[in-house]
Design a protein around this motif. Structure first.
Motif, PDB file in Angstrom:
ATOM      1  N   ALA A  46       0.817  -1.222   0.000  1.00 33.82           N
ATOM      2  CA  ALA A  46       0.000   0.000   0.000  1.00 33.82           C
ATOM      3  C   ALA A  46       0.844   1.262   0.000  1.00 33.82           C
ATOM      4  N   HIS A  47       1.999   1.202   0.651  1.00 33.08           N
ATOM      5  CA  HIS A  47       2.833   2.395   0.783  1.00 33.08           C
ATOM      6  C   HIS A  47       4.098   2.354  -0.080  1.00 33.08           C
ATOM      7  N   GLY A  48       4.296   1.271  -0.807  1.00 33.18           N
ATOM      8  CA  GLY A  48       5.474   1.167  -1.652  1.00 33.18           C
ATOM      9  C   GLY A  48       6.772   1.116  -0.866  1.00 33.18           C
ATOM     10  N   ILE A  49       6.712   0.519   0.318  1.00 32.87           N
ATOM     11  CA  ILE A  49       7.894   0.449   1.183  1.00 32.87           C
ATOM     12  C   ILE A  49       8.791  -0.695   0.719  1.00 32.87           C
ATOM     13  N   THR A  50      10.073  -0.412   0.594  1.00 35.24           N
ATOM     14  CA  THR A  50      11.033  -1.405   0.128  1.00 35.24           C
ATOM     15  C   THR A  50      11.803  -2.017   1.295  1.00 35.24           C
ATOM     16  N   GLU A  51      12.508  -3.086   1.003  1.00 34.34           N
ATOM     17  CA  GLU A  51      13.337  -3.717   2.036  1.00 34.34           C
ATOM     18  C   GLU A  51      14.445  -2.775   2.497  1.00 34.34           C
ATOM     19  N   MET A  52      14.943  -1.932   1.580  1.00 34.98           N
ATOM     20  CA  MET A  52      15.959  -0.951   1.972  1.00 34.98           C
ATOM     21  C   MET A  52      15.367   0.066   2.954  1.00 34.98           C
ATOM     22  N   ASP A  53      14.127   0.483   2.702  1.00 37.75           N
ATOM     23  CA  ASP A  53      13.454   1.399   3.633  1.00 37.75           C
ATOM     24  C   ASP A  53      13.377   0.774   5.019  1.00 37.75           C
ATOM     25  N   LEU A  54      13.006  -0.503   5.065  1.00 32.27           N
ATOM     26  CA  LEU A  54      12.871  -1.195   6.343  1.00 32.27           C
ATOM     27  C   LEU A  54      14.215  -1.330   7.039  1.00 32.27           C
ATOM     28  N   ARG A  55      15.251  -1.514   6.247  1.00 35.45           N
ATOM     29  CA  ARG A  55      16.590  -1.623   6.832  1.00 35.45           C
ATOM     30  C   ARG A  55      16.978  -0.317   7.515  1.00 35.45           C
ATOM     31  N   VAL A  56      16.703   0.793   6.845  1.00 31.71           N
ATOM     32  CA  VAL A  56      17.012   2.110   7.416  1.00 31.71           C
ATOM     33  C   VAL A  56      16.216   2.340   8.695  1.00 31.71           C
ATOM     34  N   VAL A  57      14.913   2.055   8.632  1.00 35.97           N
ATOM     35  CA  VAL A  57      14.052   2.250   9.811  1.00 35.97           C
ATOM     36  C   VAL A  57      14.486   1.337  10.951  1.00 35.97           C
ATOM     37  N   GLY A  58      14.907   0.123  10.605  1.00 31.47           N
ATOM     38  CA  GLY A  58      15.380  -0.804  11.629  1.00 31.47           C
ATOM     39  C   GLY A  58      16.620  -0.279  12.336  1.00 31.47           C
ATOM     40  N   TYR A  59      17.529   0.308  11.582  1.00 29.26           N
ATOM     41  CA  TYR A  59      18.716   0.913  12.198  1.00 29.26           C
ATOM     42  C   TYR A  59      18.316   2.069  13.114  1.00 29.26           C
ATOM     43  N   LEU A  60      17.357   2.867  12.660  1.00 27.86           N
ATOM     44  CA  LEU A  60      16.894   3.988  13.479  1.00 27.86           C
ATOM     45  C   LEU A  60      16.310   3.504  14.805  1.00 27.86           C
ATOM     46  N   ARG A  61      15.527   2.445  14.732  1.00 22.19           N
ATOM     47  CA  ARG A  61      14.930   1.908  15.963  1.00 22.19           C
ATOM     48  C   ARG A  61      16.009   1.421  16.925  1.00 22.19           C
ATOM     49  N   SER A  62      17.124   0.952  16.379  1.00 19.62           N
ATOM     50  CA  SER A  62      18.221   0.455  17.213  1.00 19.62           C
ATOM     51  C   SER A  62      19.101   1.577  17.760  1.00 19.62           C
ATOM     52  N   GLY A  63      18.762   2.830  17.411  1.00 17.78           N
ATOM     53  CA  GLY A  63      19.503   3.965  17.946  1.00 17.78           C
ATOM     54  C   GLY A  63      20.627   4.467  17.061  1.00 17.78           C
ATOM     55  N   PHE A  64      20.684   3.995  15.810  1.00 19.48           N
ATOM     56  CA  PHE A  64      21.727   4.453  14.898  1.00 19.48           C
ATOM     57  C   PHE A  64      21.476   5.903  14.491  1.00 19.48           C
ATOM     58  N   THR A  65      22.542   6.664  14.347  1.00 20.37           N
ATOM     59  CA  THR A  65      22.455   8.022  13.790  1.00 20.37           C
ATOM     60  C   THR A  65      22.574   7.926  12.273  1.00 20.37           C
ATOM     61  N   ALA A  66      22.376   9.046  11.595  1.00 20.76           N
ATOM     62  CA  ALA A  66      22.522   9.057  10.136  1.00 20.76           C
ATOM     63  C   ALA A  66      23.942   8.664   9.743  1.00 20.76           C
ATOM     64  N   GLU A  67      24.894   9.119  10.523  1.00 19.46           N
ATOM     65  CA  GLU A  67      26.293   8.773  10.249  1.00 19.46           C
ATOM     66  C   GLU A  67      26.532   7.278  10.429  1.00 19.46           C
ATOM     67  N   ASP A  68      25.930   6.719  11.483  1.00 18.48           N
ATOM     68  CA  ASP A  68      26.070   5.283  11.716  1.00 18.48           C
ATOM     69  C   ASP A  68      25.482   4.484  10.557  1.00 18.48           C
ATOM     70  N   ILE A  69      24.318   4.917  10.086  1.00 17.53           N
ATOM     71  CA  ILE A  69      23.635   4.212   9.000  1.00 17.53           C
ATOM     72  C   ILE A  69      24.450   4.303   7.718  1.00 17.53           C
ATOM     73  N   ALA A  70      24.998   5.487   7.464  1.00 22.42           N
ATOM     74  CA  ALA A  70      25.816   5.677   6.262  1.00 22.42           C
ATOM     75  C   ALA A  70      27.014   4.731   6.274  1.00 22.42           C
ATOM     76  N   ARG A  71      27.654   4.617   7.427  1.00 21.42           N
ATOM     77  CA  ARG A  71      28.817   3.735   7.542  1.00 21.42           C
ATOM     78  C   ARG A  71      28.398   2.271   7.397  1.00 21.42           C
ATOM     79  N   GLU A  72      27.286   1.897   8.028  1.00 22.18           N
ATOM     80  CA  GLU A  72      26.836   0.509   7.992  1.00 22.18           C
ATOM     81  C   GLU A  72      26.428   0.085   6.591  1.00 22.18           C
ATOM     82  N   MET A  73      25.792   1.012   5.850  1.00 22.62           N
ATOM     83  CA  MET A  73      25.281   0.678   4.523  1.00 22.62           C
ATOM     84  C   MET A  73      26.235   1.076   3.401  1.00 22.62           C
TER      85      MET A  73
END
Length: 246
Positions: free
Chosen positions: A182-209
């Motif tokens: 319904a919302h066109g959410i991708t697995e990559m979107d979920l990965r980003v949101v999952g990192y956010l829920r775990s307390g990752f910052t944007a910098e952390d996510i950039a490094r991880e991905m």
């Protein structure tokens, strides 16, 4: 020998249930299993455990009983005081109808109506999972007296618990798929949101991905637009409520 044949029949029906392609096939399989185990009517509902009784936005139903019973249930808003549903929120053990004590006039009226529409006797099976906050409740009914029906249904409580868990797993998968589509959410979107829920910052996510911080913020914007929220933290909450994160 008869017990072994019945066990094989139910086992075969469970295999069909797990291979069901849609709600219609699933409902037919559940009906066959319930009948084989001595029941006649059923209702399965899954919901988010934090959902209020007055709001049923996260509720999903699978109906195998007289439609007029469901109409009465909704018209009288019995879902707001349903004693079986309240029991299921904090318990995991199956319970028979006779074990529930109606504390309000509305609950007494609900139980009387249920007994007149396929649930004269019955068993209620709560089911919970640690993977998400979604819970389920399986109502099994019989036209037999409580003394006869409850004894027969309770004898098959292990099968009913297995059935309730399979239905909850199905409900979680279907609810997740519907929201993603319904919302066109991708697995990559979920990965980003999952990192956010775990307390990752944007910098952390950039490094991880292994992407740039700017790309992370672009992903934030796309995710917010898809879901229709103004802050990325709201996207995390949306994903939790809709069981999108494992």
């Amino acid at each position: 020998m008869i017990a072994q044949q019945a066990s094989r029949e139910v086992g075969s029906l469970f295999e069909e249930l797990m291979a069901a392609k849609d709600d219609s096939e699933l409902a037919d399989c559940v009906k066959s299993i319930v009948t084989a185990l001595g029941g006649e009517s059923y209702v399965f509902v899954s919901l988010h455990s934090s959902a209020t009784t007055a709001s049923r936005a996260t509720h999903r139903f699978l109906i195998g009983c007289r439609p007029e019973w469901c109409q009465m249930y909704n018209a009288n808003k019995w879902y707001m005081t349903d004693p079986f549903l309240e029991y299921a929120r904090s318990n995991t053990a199956p319970i028979t109808g006779s074990q529930i004590v109606a504390e309000t006039q509305g609950q007494r009226e609900m139980l009387v109506a249920a007994s007149e529409h396929g649930f004269r006797s019955g068993i209620v099976v709560p089911v919970h999972t640690s993977a998400t906050e979604r819970m389920g409740v399986l109502y099994i009914g019989s036209e037999d007296s409580q003394a006869v029906g409850e004894k027969r249904l309770t004898a098959h409580r292990l099968y009913f618990r297995a059935l309730a868990m399979e239905l909850l797993d199905w409900s979680i998968r279907m609810a997740r798929r519907e929201v993603l589509e319904a919302h066109g959410i991708t697995e990559m979107d979920l990965r980003v949101v999952g990192y956010l829920r775990s307390g990752f910052t944007a910098e952390d996510i950039a490094r991880e991905m292994d992407i740039s911080v700017q790309t992370v913020y672009v992903n934030y914007r796309k995710i917010k637009d898809k879901i229709g929220v103004s802050h990325i933290s709201e996207a995390v909450k949306f994903a939790e409520v809709n069981d999108l994160l494992a």
